[in-house]
Design a protein around this motif. Structure first.
Motif, PDB file in Angstrom:
ATOM      1  N   VAL A  15     -30.904  39.224-112.519  1.00 18.80           N
ATOM      2  CA  VAL A  15     -30.866  39.709-113.898  1.00 18.80           C
ATOM      3  C   VAL A  15     -32.132  39.229-114.607  1.00 18.80           C
ATOM      4  O   VAL A  15     -32.455  38.044-114.588  1.00 18.80           O
ATOM      5  N   GLN A  16     -32.821  40.167-115.228  1.00 18.51           N
ATOM      6  CA  GLN A  16     -33.991  39.815-116.035  1.00 18.51           C
ATOM      7  C   GLN A  16     -33.642  40.039-117.512  1.00 18.51           C
ATOM      8  O   GLN A  16     -32.990  41.021-117.849  1.00 18.51           O
ATOM      9  N   LEU A  17     -34.092  39.117-118.347  1.00 22.04           N
ATOM     10  CA  LEU A  17     -33.778  39.175-119.774  1.00 22.04           C
ATOM     11  C   LEU A  17     -35.068  39.136-120.582  1.00 22.04           C
ATOM     12  O   LEU A  17     -35.936  38.310-120.312  1.00 22.04           O
ATOM     13  N   GLN A  18     -35.159  40.003-121.563  1.00 16.54           N
ATOM     14  CA  GLN A  18     -36.342  40.078-122.415  1.00 16.54           C
ATOM     15  C   GLN A  18     -35.898  39.997-123.865  1.00 16.54           C
ATOM     16  O   GLN A  18     -35.266  40.926-124.375  1.00 16.54           O
ATOM     17  N   ALA A  19     -36.248  38.908-124.521  1.00 15.81           N
ATOM     18  CA  ALA A  19     -35.903  38.715-125.926  1.00 15.81           C
ATOM     19  C   ALA A  19     -37.059  39.148-126.818  1.00 15.81           C
ATOM     20  O   ALA A  19     -38.228  39.020-126.435  1.00 15.81           O
ATOM     21  N   SER A  20     -36.714  39.642-127.990  1.00 17.14           N
ATOM     22  CA  SER A  20     -37.736  40.065-128.938  1.00 17.14           C
ATOM     23  C   SER A  20     -37.172  40.040-130.360  1.00 17.14           C
ATOM     24  O   SER A  20     -35.961  39.871-130.542  1.00 17.14           O
ATOM     25  N   GLY A  21     -38.056  40.217-131.337  1.00 18.56           N
ATOM     26  CA  GLY A  21     -37.608  40.354-132.714  1.00 18.56           C
ATOM     27  C   GLY A  21     -37.816  39.144-133.598  1.00 18.56           C
ATOM     28  O   GLY A  21     -37.500  39.179-134.785  1.00 18.56           O
ATOM     29  N   GLY A  22     -38.319  38.064-133.039  1.00 16.54           N
ATOM     30  CA  GLY A  22     -38.556  36.886-133.855  1.00 16.54           C
ATOM     31  C   GLY A  22     -39.667  37.105-134.864  1.00 16.54           C
ATOM     32  O   GLY A  22     -40.402  38.093-134.803  1.00 16.54           O
ATOM     33  N   GLY A  23     -39.781  36.170-135.791  1.00 18.58           N
ATOM     34  CA  GLY A  23     -40.827  36.277-136.799  1.00 18.58           C
ATOM     35  C   GLY A  23     -40.643  35.269-137.906  1.00 18.58           C
ATOM     36  O   GLY A  23     -39.832  34.350-137.796  1.00 18.58           O
ATOM     37  N   LEU A  24     -41.399  35.476-138.967  1.00 16.12           N
ATOM     38  CA  LEU A  24     -41.352  34.593-140.133  1.00 16.12           C
ATOM     39  C   LEU A  24     -40.482  35.243-141.205  1.00 16.12           C
ATOM     40  O   LEU A  24     -40.677  36.423-141.534  1.00 16.12           O
ATOM     41  N   VAL A  25     -39.541  34.468-141.744  1.00 16.04           N
ATOM     42  CA  VAL A  25     -38.645  34.978-142.784  1.00 16.04           C
ATOM     43  C   VAL A  25     -38.431  33.887-143.821  1.00 16.04           C
ATOM     44  O   VAL A  25     -38.443  32.697-143.479  1.00 16.04           O
ATOM     45  N   GLN A  26     -38.251  34.294-145.052  1.00 14.87           N
ATOM     46  CA  GLN A  26     -38.029  33.322-146.121  1.00 14.87           C
ATOM     47  C   GLN A  26     -36.590  32.811-146.114  1.00 14.87           C
ATOM     48  O   GLN A  26     -35.682  33.502-145.643  1.00 14.87           O
ATOM     49  N   PRO A  27     -36.379  31.620-146.625  1.00 19.85           N
ATOM     50  CA  PRO A  27     -34.995  31.111-146.735  1.00 19.85           C
ATOM     51  C   PRO A  27     -34.118  32.095-147.508  1.00 19.85           C
ATOM     52  O   PRO A  27     -34.540  32.657-148.510  1.00 19.85           O
ATOM     53  N   GLY A  28     -32.900  32.278-146.991  1.00 21.72           N
ATOM     54  CA  GLY A  28     -31.990  33.246-147.585  1.00 21.72           C
ATOM     55  C   GLY A  28     -32.138  34.639-147.025  1.00 21.72           C
ATOM     56  O   GLY A  28     -31.309  35.513-147.306  1.00 21.72           O
ATOM     57  N   GLY A  29     -33.171  34.862-146.244  1.00 23.46           N
ATOM     58  CA  GLY A  29     -33.430  36.184-145.689  1.00 23.46           C
ATOM     59  C   GLY A  29     -32.650  36.450-144.414  1.00 23.46           C
ATOM     60  O   GLY A  29     -31.823  35.646-143.979  1.00 23.46           O
ATOM     61  N   SER A  30     -32.921  37.619-143.820  1.00 26.60           N
ATOM     62  CA  SER A  30     -32.231  38.058-142.611  1.00 26.60           C
ATOM     63  C   SER A  30     -33.220  38.470-141.538  1.00 26.60           C
ATOM     64  O   SER A  30     -34.349  38.867-141.838  1.00 26.60           O
ATOM     65  N   LEU A  31     -32.752  38.400-140.310  1.00 26.45           N
ATOM     66  CA  LEU A  31     -33.569  38.804-139.174  1.00 26.45           C
ATOM     67  C   LEU A  31     -32.630  39.149-138.032  1.00 26.45           C
ATOM     68  O   LEU A  31     -31.566  38.537-137.886  1.00 26.45           O
ATOM     69  N   ARG A  32     -33.020  40.117-137.216  1.00 29.78           N
ATOM     70  CA  ARG A  32     -32.235  40.451-136.030  1.00 29.78           C
ATOM     71  C   ARG A  32     -33.106  40.309-134.795  1.00 29.78           C
ATOM     72  O   ARG A  32     -34.189  40.890-134.728  1.00 29.78           O
ATOM     73  N   VAL A  33     -32.631  39.552-133.846  1.00 29.05           N
ATOM     74  CA  VAL A  33     -33.313  39.425-132.562  1.00 29.05           C
ATOM     75  C   VAL A  33     -32.518  40.178-131.505  1.00 29.05           C
ATOM     76  O   VAL A  33     -31.304  40.335-131.627  1.00 29.05           O
ATOM     77  N   SER A  34     -33.225  40.653-130.489  1.00 26.39           N
ATOM     78  CA  SER A  34     -32.618  41.481-129.448  1.00 26.39           C
ATOM     79  C   SER A  34     -32.906  40.898-128.074  1.00 26.39           C
ATOM     80  O   SER A  34     -33.901  40.185-127.886  1.00 26.39           O
ATOM     81  N   CYS A  35     -32.069  41.263-127.120  1.00 24.50           N
ATOM     82  CA  CYS A  35     -32.257  40.831-125.739  1.00 24.50           C
ATOM     83  C   CYS A  35     -31.839  41.976-124.831  1.00 24.50           C
ATOM     84  O   CYS A  35     -30.678  42.395-124.856  1.00 24.50           O
ATOM     85  N   VAL A  36     -32.782  42.456-124.039  1.00 26.58           N
ATOM     86  CA  VAL A  36     -32.500  43.542-123.105  1.00 26.58           C
ATOM     87  C   VAL A  36     -32.331  42.971-121.710  1.00 26.58           C
ATOM     88  O   VAL A  36     -33.185  42.203-121.238  1.00 26.58           O
ATOM     89  N   ALA A  37     -31.246  43.346-121.061  1.00 28.29           N
ATOM     90  CA  ALA A  37     -30.967  42.904-119.698  1.00 28.29           C
ATOM     91  C   ALA A  37     -31.302  44.018-118.716  1.00 28.29           C
ATOM     92  O   ALA A  37     -31.022  45.187-118.967  1.00 28.29           O
ATOM     93  N   SER A  38     -31.890  43.632-117.592  1.00 30.14           N
ATOM     94  CA  SER A  38     -32.209  44.605-116.545  1.00 30.14           C
ATOM     95  C   SER A  38     -31.967  43.965-115.187  1.00 30.14           C
ATOM     96  O   SER A  38     -31.715  42.771-115.083  1.00 30.14           O
ATOM     97  N   GLY A  39     -32.072  44.787-114.155  1.00 28.09           N
ATOM     98  CA  GLY A  39     -31.822  44.270-112.820  1.00 28.09           C
ATOM     99  C   GLY A  39     -30.347  44.363-112.474  1.00 28.09           C
ATOM    100  O   GLY A  39     -29.669  45.308-112.844  1.00 28.09           O
ATOM    101  N   ARG A  40     -29.830  43.370-111.780  1.00 28.47           N
ATOM    102  CA  ARG A  40     -28.427  43.384-111.334  1.00 28.47           C
ATOM    103  C   ARG A  40     -27.513  42.916-112.462  1.00 28.47           C
ATOM    104  O   ARG A  40     -26.917  41.842-112.399  1.00 28.47           O
ATOM    105  N   THR A  41     -27.397  43.754-113.470  1.00 28.37           N
ATOM    106  CA  THR A  41     -26.627  43.375-114.646  1.00 28.37           C
ATOM    107  C   THR A  41     -25.136  43.255-114.346  1.00 28.37           C
ATOM    108  O   THR A  41     -24.401  42.680-115.137  1.00 28.37           O
ATOM    109  N   SER A  42     -24.698  43.784-113.210  1.00 35.12           N
ATOM    110  CA  SER A  42     -23.282  43.656-112.845  1.00 35.12           C
ATOM    111  C   SER A  42     -22.908  42.197-112.630  1.00 35.12           C
ATOM    112  O   SER A  42     -21.738  41.834-112.656  1.00 35.12           O
TER     113      SER A  42
END
Length: 122
Positions: free
Chosen positions: A1-28
């Motif tokens: 299983v390979q995992l690729q995370a993304s979506g990080g960044g700089l955000v102000q206190p009180g703010g929102s952010l969404r990070v993602s992770c895509v799985a590939s390979g033998r995900t079973s």
């Protein structure tokens, strides 16, 4: 299983952010996914987990009510929606895959992504 995370960044206190992770390979081989984070100079800690089947979720007390983990099975993607962010949420966020559910221990996760940096600062 390979995992690729993304979506990080700089955000102000009180703010929102969404990070993602895509799985590939033998995900079973993956029954559940987890998000962990590691702040500078600190150990890696569990944040949230979810099962691919049924979408059962569990959270660390420090993020309950602020963070939401979800998944899109068709895209083999897991998300972490982070709201009401605080400076202490600053960390590298890692996604990981496990063959069991409900675990908050990194030892039960056998595949890891490379991490994405989230910085909460004004």
């Amino acid at each position: 299983v390979q995992l690729q995370a993304s979506g990080g960044g700089l955000v102000q206190p009180g703010g929102s952010l969404r990070v993602s992770c895509v799985a590939s390979g033998r995900t079973s081989r993956s029954y559940a996914m987890g998000w962990f984070r590691q702040a500078p100079g600190k150990e890696r800690v569990f944040v949230a987990g979810i099962t691919w089947s049924g979408g059962v979720t569990w959270y660390a007390d420090s993020v309950k009510g602020r963070f939401t983990i979800s998944r899109d099975n068709a895209k083999n993607t897991v998300y972490l929606q982070m709201n009401s962010l605080k400076p202490e949420d600053t960390a590298i966020y890692f996604c990981a895959s496990s063959s069991i559910a409900w675990s908050m221990s990194g030892y039960d996760y056998n595949y890891w992504g490379q991490g994405t940096l989230v910085t909460v600062s004004s």
